[in-house]
Design a protein around this motif. Structure first.
Motif, PDB file in Angstrom:
ATOM      1  N   MET A   1       0.842  -1.188   0.000  1.00 37.39           N
ATOM      2  CA  MET A   1       0.000   0.000   0.000  1.00 37.39           C
ATOM      3  C   MET A   1       0.880   1.241   0.000  1.00 37.39           C
ATOM      4  SD  MET A   1      -3.032   0.940   2.716  1.00 37.39           S
ATOM      5  CE  MET A   1      -1.859   1.218   4.066  1.00 37.39           C
ATOM      6  N   THR A   4       0.926   7.220   2.891  1.00 40.92           N
ATOM      7  CA  THR A   4      -0.032   8.330   2.920  1.00 40.92           C
ATOM      8  C   THR A   4       0.331   9.372   3.959  1.00 40.92           C
ATOM      9  OG1 THR A   4      -1.419   7.123   4.500  1.00 40.92           O
ATOM     10  CG2 THR A   4      -1.909   6.827   2.159  1.00 40.92           C
ATOM     11  N   HIS A  62      -4.410   2.461 -12.640  1.00 40.14           N
ATOM     12  CA  HIS A  62      -4.050   2.176 -11.247  1.00 40.14           C
ATOM     13  C   HIS A  62      -5.266   1.704 -10.460  1.00 40.14           C
ATOM     14  CE1 HIS A  62      -2.022   2.641  -7.346  1.00 40.14           C
ATOM     15  NE2 HIS A  62      -3.170   3.178  -6.935  1.00 40.14           N
ATOM     16  N   ASN A  67      -4.053  -1.627  -8.909  1.00 36.64           N
ATOM     17  CA  ASN A  67      -4.430  -1.728  -7.497  1.00 36.64           C
ATOM     18  C   ASN A  67      -5.934  -1.957  -7.382  1.00 36.64           C
ATOM     19  OD1 ASN A  67      -3.813  -1.806  -4.750  1.00 36.64           O
ATOM     20  ND2 ASN A  67      -4.206   0.381  -4.457  1.00 36.64           N
ATOM     21  N   ASN A  70      -8.041  -2.909  -4.290  1.00 36.83           N
ATOM     22  CA  ASN A  70      -8.347  -1.918  -3.257  1.00 36.83           C
ATOM     23  C   ASN A  70      -9.581  -1.094  -3.583  1.00 36.83           C
ATOM     24  OD1 ASN A  70      -7.613  -0.514  -0.764  1.00 36.83           O
ATOM     25  ND2 ASN A  70      -7.189   1.243  -2.089  1.00 36.83           N
ATOM     26  N   SER A 324     -12.766   3.242  -2.541  1.00 35.65           N
ATOM     27  CA  SER A 324     -11.519   2.727  -1.974  1.00 35.65           C
ATOM     28  C   SER A 324     -11.799   1.943  -0.696  1.00 35.65           C
ATOM     29  CB  SER A 324     -10.550   3.877  -1.672  1.00 35.65           C
ATOM     30  OG  SER A 324     -11.128   4.785  -0.754  1.00 35.65           O
ATOM     31  N   ASP A 328      -4.860   5.070  -0.125  1.00 35.70           N
ATOM     32  CA  ASP A 328      -4.026   4.916  -1.304  1.00 35.70           C
ATOM     33  C   ASP A 328      -3.504   6.293  -1.691  1.00 35.70           C
ATOM     34  OD1 ASP A 328      -2.748   3.731  -3.439  1.00 35.70           O
ATOM     35  OD2 ASP A 328      -4.568   3.383  -4.622  1.00 35.70           O
TER      36      ASP A 328
END
Length: 465
Positions: A1, A4, A62, A67, A70, A324, A328
């Motif tokens: 991940m 952030t 993405h 990803n 997610n 989500s 992310d």
């Protein structure tokens, strides 16, 4: 991940204050286009919650693919719009349940499986071409969008479910229109808003779907089609499960193809050079009266380019939404858990950074030597959840277009308003009224098609919403 913490503190650009849901729904294409002008990642408030929009192919990739685990469809506008109608079918399910459904359904849409239904596609197209030609000889206009919806309904029901729904096709199409209108304009705060019309339409669609399943079970036929595979599946499927899957296949398997063909015929009428190239190819490949087959697909490249370019300008699925699961980082901006993230194929398909002269209809941009890799072209979505029926749709659209343009030259009725309306799919707001002018070469006309062994025929079912 992705990390952030510090370095990802600023919010993406976007308009101040909460955005009016009614104004967004009034002209959603303008709204998503204006959002893209703020930058590659944007943020706005809607109904008290932030919405992030991504306007660059790598960012779309993405979220949809790299990803994708997610990002879920749960509690998204896609889910909210479709679940009341489709239940827990392939378009709305998630996680392990979606993976199981996809694994069960995908074999029916392999290229080799799809191409054995070429005659089903061309039979339906030949009947429509003959009817259009007769109308054109009298100078009569036809509702192209309605007729193509009935055609694609007929094809998907025969090919995947072994059912003949010719007797309810018009009613089915009207019910689909009613549902689209309701879900596209649905306001949870409104007590009215077409709910009664939606309930009637849904009841009609449910009745047709359940009749198809019940008729197959009653006959005991083990047809080599998708419904047969579902009935024979090792997974016990309840009546509700079957209803959800069958209606999902019918809805998803006809709507996008019908709209792609409608926009293609409109754009070819507006661009005579492109139309001449397609007709010349059809004449060369098919000669005077030969019906195309799947074996002709490699030579029908101008037809395919015309369709792909129409789906670039008017992608049937104009907005893709995800939510989500965990935090992310996308494009340098932090995406908190539970955030709604949207991608608009309509915007990506018209971005001048990736499409020179993007507002122009130019089918040759899809010539073999040109590729549109990545996620800059998303007419069928992207990532693992890309439309399972995309090959079926392209084969059907190509063969149908060839059969129709061999027989007629559709012309838009002078002064008829053409305006895209972004509901569940991108459709012409006022329909598409065209006069199918006959061409010199007359196609071989066929009589009414006989029901094949094991095929359910709903010709006597007349209940409509």
């Amino acid at each position: 991940m992705a990390d952030t913490h510090s370095g990802y503190v600023s919010l993406p650009p976007g308009p101040d204050g909460a955005q009016s849901l009614s104004s967004m729904r009034e002209d959603p294409l303008r709204f998503v286009t204006e959002m893209a002008a703020w930058g590659d990642v944007t943020r706005h408030e809607a109904e008290g919650a932030p919405v992030y929009m991504l306007h660059r192919p790598d960012l779309a990739r993405h979220v949809l693919k790299d990803n994708g685990a997610n990002y879920t469809k749960d509690r998204t506008p896609d889910d909210d719009m479709l679940r009341p109608l489709l239940g827990n079918g392939l378009l709305t399910s998630g996680g392990e349940e979606w993976a199981r459904q996809r694994k069960m359904i995908a074999p029916a849409f392999r290229p080799t499986e799809v191409e054995r239904f070429d005659q089903v596609m061309t039979d339906a197209a030949a009947h429509l071409a003959a009817r259009w030609r007769r109308a054109g000889e009298d100078g009569e206009a036809v509702r192209v969008d309605h007729d193509l919806t009935a055609l694609t309904l007929t094809v998907i029901a025969r090919a995947m479910l072994g059912a003949d729904i010719a007797g309810v096709g018009d009613g089915f199409g009207r019910a689909v229109d009613e549902v689209n209108r309701f879900i596209g304009h649905f306001d949870p705060a409104s007590e009215g808003g077409g709910r009664e019309g939606f309930r009637r339409a849904k009841a009609f669609l449910d009745a047709v779907t359940r009749t198809i399943v019940a008729a197959r079970r009653a006959t005991g036929q083990e047809n080599d089609d998708l419904l047969g595979a579902m009935l024979a599946s090792g997974h016990a499927m309840s009546a509700t499960d079957l209803r959800d899957q069958v209606l999902t296949i019918v809805m998803a398997g006809h709507e996008t193809t019908a709209k792609a063909l409608t926009w293609t015929l409109y754009l070819l009428d507006r661009h005579p050079d492109a139309a001449r190239a397609v007709r010349a190819e059809v004449d060369e490949v098919l000669g005077g009266d030969r019906t195309p087959t799947a074996a002709d697909l490699p030579r029908l490249t101008a037809c395919q380019r015309a369709i792909k370019e129409a789906m670039r300008l008017y992608p049937p699925v104009w907005l893709i939404s995800r939510r989500s699961v965990e935090a992310d980082v996308v494009g340098g901006y932090a995406i908190p858990p539970g955030t709604l993230v949207c991608v608009s194929p309509y915007v990506l398909h018209r971005d001048p950074r990736y499409w020179p002269d993007p507002e122009t209809y130019a089918p040759d941009r899809f010539a073999a030597e040109h590729t549109h890799a990545g996620h800059q072209y998303l007419p069928f979505g992207g990532g693992p959840r890309v439309c399972v029926g995309r090959h079926f749709a392209l084969v059907e659209a190509t063969l149908v277009l060839a059969v129709l343009l061999r027989a007629v030259r559709p012309e838009l009725v002078p002064g008829f308003p053409v305006e895209p309306e972004a509901l569940v799919t991108l459709r012409p707001r006022h329909g598409m009224l065209m006069v199918p002018r006959p061409r010199e070469t007359r196609p071989r006309e066929t009589g009414p098609r006989e029901t094949r062994p094991g095929e359910t025929r709903l010709g006597d079912a007349r209940r409509e919403p």
